[in-house]
Motif scaffolding. Structure first.
Motif, short mmCIF file in Angstrom:
data_model
loop_
_atom_site.label_atom_id
_atom_site.label_comp_id
_atom_site.label_asym_id
_atom_site.label_seq_id
_atom_site.Cartn_x
_atom_site.Cartn_y
_atom_site.Cartn_z
N ARG A 212 -32.85 -2.06 -10.07
CA ARG A 212 -32.03 -2.87 -9.15
C ARG A 212 -32.25 -2.47 -7.70
O ARG A 212 -32.64 -1.33 -7.41
CB ARG A 212 -30.55 -2.71 -9.51
CG ARG A 212 -30.20 -3.23 -10.91
CD ARG A 212 -28.71 -3.11 -11.19
NE ARG A 212 -28.39 -3.58 -12.53
CZ ARG A 212 -28.12 -4.85 -12.83
NH1 ARG A 212 -28.10 -5.76 -11.84
NH2 ARG A 212 -27.85 -5.20 -14.06
N ASP A 215 -30.06 -1.79 -1.88
CA ASP A 215 -29.14 -2.37 -0.91
C ASP A 215 -28.49 -3.64 -1.47
O ASP A 215 -29.07 -4.33 -2.31
CB ASP A 215 -29.89 -2.73 0.38
CG ASP A 215 -30.57 -1.51 1.00
OD1 ASP A 215 -30.01 -0.41 0.89
OD2 ASP A 215 -31.65 -1.68 1.59
N ASP A 216 -27.29 -3.94 -0.99
CA ASP A 216 -26.60 -5.17 -1.41
C ASP A 216 -27.40 -6.39 -0.97
O ASP A 216 -27.97 -6.43 0.13
CB ASP A 216 -25.20 -5.23 -0.79
CG ASP A 216 -24.25 -4.20 -1.40
OD1 ASP A 216 -24.52 -3.77 -2.54
OD2 ASP A 216 -23.29 -3.82 -0.72
N GLY A 218 -27.38 -10.90 -1.26
CA GLY A 218 -26.57 -12.05 -1.63
C GLY A 218 -27.24 -13.37 -1.30
O GLY A 218 -28.18 -13.43 -0.49
N THR A 225 -20.44 -18.36 -1.37
CA THR A 225 -21.18 -17.20 -1.86
C THR A 225 -21.41 -17.34 -3.36
O THR A 225 -20.49 -17.62 -4.11
CB THR A 225 -20.41 -15.90 -1.57
OG1 THR A 225 -20.23 -15.76 -0.15
CG2 THR A 225 -21.17 -14.69 -2.10
N PHE A 262 -29.67 -9.95 3.16
CA PHE A 262 -28.84 -8.76 3.09
C PHE A 262 -27.62 -8.94 3.98
O PHE A 262 -27.76 -9.30 5.16
CB PHE A 262 -29.64 -7.53 3.53
CG PHE A 262 -30.79 -7.23 2.61
CD1 PHE A 262 -30.61 -6.46 1.48
CD2 PHE A 262 -32.06 -7.73 2.88
CE1 PHE A 262 -31.67 -6.18 0.63
CE2 PHE A 262 -33.13 -7.46 2.04
CZ PHE A 262 -32.92 -6.69 0.91
#
Length: 280
Positions: A212, A215-216, A218, A225, A262
């Motif tokens: 994975r 860092d986040d 999306g 979202t 990000f």
């Protein structure tokens, strides 16, 4: 004449133009790679008067550790080759260098070379000279690129379309097989940076465990979202990332704009239009 014809057409890149000289003793050929070759008709021996002319363009806007990128142009290699795994630093004499250090090669061909930026290149902000090592004196085939930690891009097929798979992997999302409401689609990307656990350079991502993103990450549809069940290295690939996106109950038709990036970096985002089917 048949002997000369046979010899000239033996060049892998083909012959663009040829002529006889010296009362038929010599043949001069210009090949598809811009080489000027002098051929002894009697012996068949060939001498390069001008070596092949290499031209290239680097696809990558930056060096992003872990991702694959390509350079394209003319006379980049003598013939197509796909590298074994683990990826070698050299393939049929071809090397792509970053400040003199070879990067792993996935494949080579006269028109395109795919390489992986090493995960170990972990010094963001460094300016690196990227170059194709070759014998031509006419083109340096080099560029300056910054090392950056991450910078997302959708992975595209040869026609330039983003590669997005359906949730059950039966095929790619396309106008004749669009994404559907509530489906999980899998977008393939590059430039997403480090993963956990760490992944070695030059090897295929295992299929029995997930790597994975560190860092986040999306994706959005307009102001909405979207849920991301998985974002990380794509199992079974080298240097390609998979972002699995769950679509909402209703979708715009005939397409919607998928915007990904990000959350802490609004300056670098990637977007693509996705064809959709209306809700039943």
């Amino acid at each position: 004449m048949s002997q000369v014809h046979s010899q000239l057409t033996a060049f892998p890149e083909g012959v663009a133009e040829a002529l006889l000289a010296g009362f038929g003793k010599w043949a001069f050929a210009v090949t598809g790679h811009g080489r000027l070759v002098k051929v002894n008709v009697e012996s068949g021996s060939a001498e390069d008067l001008i070596v092949k002319t290499v031209t290239c363009t680097f696809q990558t806007p930056a060096l992003i550790p872990g991702s694959i990128f390509s350079l394209y142009g003319n006379a980049l290699a003598d013939s197509p080759r796909v590298a074994p795994v683990p990826l070698p630093p050299e393939l049929d004499g071809v090397r792509v260098l970053a400040d003199g250090e070879p990067m792993p090669l996935l494949s080579i061909s006269p028109a395109r070379i795919w390489f992986q930026v090493p995960f170990e290149l972990t010094d963001p902000g460094r300016l690196v000279r990227v170059e194709l090592e070759h014998p031509s004196p006419f083109d340096a085939c080099a560029a300056q690129r910054w090392v950056v930690r991450r910078q997302p891009y959708f992975f595209t097929d040869p026609s330039g379309d983003a590669v997005i798979a359906h949730g059950d992997f039966h095929g790619l999302v396309a106008a004749n097989d669009p994404a559907r409401p509530r489906e999980v689609i899998h977008a393939y990307m590059v430039g997403l940076g480090p993963v956990m656990p760490e992944m070695p350079t030059g090897v295929t991502t295992p299929t029995d465990r997930l790597f994975r993103l560190e860092d986040d990450f999306g994706c959005r549809l307009g102001n909405q979202t979207l849920e991301i069940p998985f974002a990380g290295l794509a199992p079974g690939f080298i240097g390609v990332y998979q972002v699995s996106v769950r679509l909402p109950d209703t979708l715009p038709s005939p397409r919607f704009y998928l915007d990904c990036g990000f959350p802490d970096d609004r300056s670098h985002r990637a977007g693509v239009w996705v064809p959709t089917a209306p809700a039943p």
